[in-house]
Design a protein around this motif. Structure first.
Motif, PDB file in Angstrom:
ATOM      1  N   GLY A  66       0.822  -1.200   0.000  1.00 21.73           N
ATOM      2  CA  GLY A  66       0.000   0.000   0.000  1.00 21.73           C
ATOM      3  C   GLY A  66       0.853   1.245   0.000  1.00 21.73           C
ATOM      4  O   GLY A  66       2.056   1.192  -0.259  1.00 21.73           O
ATOM      5  N   SER A  74       0.004   8.086   2.876  1.00 18.54           N
ATOM      6  CA  SER A  74       0.206   9.458   2.422  1.00 18.54           C
ATOM      7  C   SER A  74      -0.128  10.440   3.533  1.00 18.54           C
ATOM      8  O   SER A  74      -0.777  10.090   4.529  1.00 18.54           O
ATOM      9  N   TYR A 124      -2.244  12.625   3.221  1.00 11.83           N
ATOM     10  CA  TYR A 124      -3.701  12.696   3.201  1.00 11.83           C
ATOM     11  C   TYR A 124      -4.322  11.621   4.097  1.00 11.83           C
ATOM     12  O   TYR A 124      -5.291  11.894   4.817  1.00 11.83           O
ATOM     13  N   ASP A 125      -3.772  10.399   4.081  1.00 11.42           N
ATOM     14  CA  ASP A 125      -4.281   9.321   4.948  1.00 11.42           C
ATOM     15  C   ASP A 125      -4.193   9.724   6.408  1.00 11.42           C
ATOM     16  O   ASP A 125      -5.115   9.483   7.194  1.00 11.42           O
ATOM     17  N   TYR A 150      -7.330  10.777   9.049  1.00 11.88           N
ATOM     18  CA  TYR A 150      -7.535  10.139  10.341  1.00 11.88           C
ATOM     19  C   TYR A 150      -7.583  11.173  11.467  1.00 11.88           C
ATOM     20  O   TYR A 150      -8.361  11.042  12.416  1.00 11.88           O
ATOM     21  N   MET A 189      -3.526   3.096   5.787  1.00 14.70           N
ATOM     22  CA  MET A 189      -2.884   3.244   4.472  1.00 14.70           C
ATOM     23  C   MET A 189      -3.889   3.020   3.359  1.00 14.70           C
ATOM     24  O   MET A 189      -4.967   2.449   3.576  1.00 14.70           O
ATOM     25  N   THR A 190      -3.524   3.440   2.173  1.00 17.57           N
ATOM     26  CA  THR A 190      -4.314   3.157   0.981  1.00 17.57           C
ATOM     27  C   THR A 190      -3.787   1.860   0.386  1.00 17.57           C
ATOM     28  O   THR A 190      -2.627   1.810  -0.048  1.00 17.57           O
ATOM     29  N   PRO A 191      -4.608   0.800   0.379  1.00 12.41           N
ATOM     30  CA  PRO A 191      -4.088  -0.497  -0.088  1.00 12.41           C
ATOM     31  C   PRO A 191      -4.030  -0.628  -1.615  1.00 12.41           C
ATOM     32  O   PRO A 191      -3.222  -1.382  -2.135  1.00 12.41           O
ATOM     33  N   GLU A 192      -4.879   0.073  -2.306  1.00 10.56           N
ATOM     34  CA  GLU A 192      -4.891  -0.001  -3.773  1.00 10.56           C
ATOM     35  C   GLU A 192      -3.995   1.098  -4.320  1.00 10.56           C
ATOM     36  O   GLU A 192      -4.327   2.280  -4.198  1.00 10.56           O
ATOM     37  N   VAL A 193      -2.883   0.723  -4.916  1.00  6.94           N
ATOM     38  CA  VAL A 193      -1.905   1.693  -5.400  1.00  6.94           C
ATOM     39  C   VAL A 193      -1.666   1.472  -6.890  1.00  6.94           C
ATOM     40  O   VAL A 193      -1.456   0.340  -7.332  1.00  6.94           O
TER      41      VAL A 193
END
Length: 156
Positions: free
Chosen positions: A54, A57, A59-60, A64, A101-105
């Motif tokens: 992932g 960022s 942004y993540d 939160y 985290m963003t898992p789709e990258v």
């Protein structure tokens, strides 16, 4: 001459594990930014075998930290914002990178044409693209490096 992602990618970069506490990841953001001499807004997250898991960022983290009901607060003029920041700081101490985290990258390969890299960044609204070969991360392309490379080409 064909210019590819390999021509502008950086090959020395920090990574995080999903089990890393976010508070430690914030320190990696700060230390890596200092080391690279530029603000870092995202770090690749890998598993123990260096395969992409992932991206964490800025942004993540901000998403939160943002209070969930902020849209109901109106102008916030009579609100103690310091208390909100302290509470968010305490909450994040128990959160792991893998939790937010963003898992789709979106990824590219090292041979991707630079114009294709530019197109992907614009269409997908991403500022960094991991470069992956044989399921391993071999580099990262930052939009600022792409921009500066193209400016150098144009100004010749």
């Amino acid at each position: 001459m064909k210019t590819t992602a390999a021509d502008i990618m950086i090959t020395e970069f920090s990574t995080l594990l999903p089990g890393t506490p976010v508070i430690d990841a914030i320190k990696v953001f700060q230390e890596t930014s200092k080391k690279q001499g530029r603000r870092l807004f995202g770090i690749i997250v890998t598993d123990e075998n260096q395969r992409l898991a992932g991206m964490l960022s800025m942004y993540d983290i901000l998403l939160y930290l943002r209070p969930k009901h902020i849209h109901l607060w109106g102008t916030m003029e009579d609100f103690d914002i310091a208390g909100v920041i302290d509470a968010a700081g305490n909450r994040i101490k128990n959160i792991l990178v893998g939790d937010i985290m963003t898992p789709e990258v979106v990824t590219i390969d090292a041979g991707a044409n630079l114009m294709m890299v530019l197109d992907i960044m614009i269409k997908k609204h991403v500022r960094r693209l991991p470069v992956v070969e044989d399921e391993r991360i071999v580099g990262i392309v930052y939009i600022s490096d792409l921009f500066n490379h193209l400016l150098d080409q144009i100004s010749h």
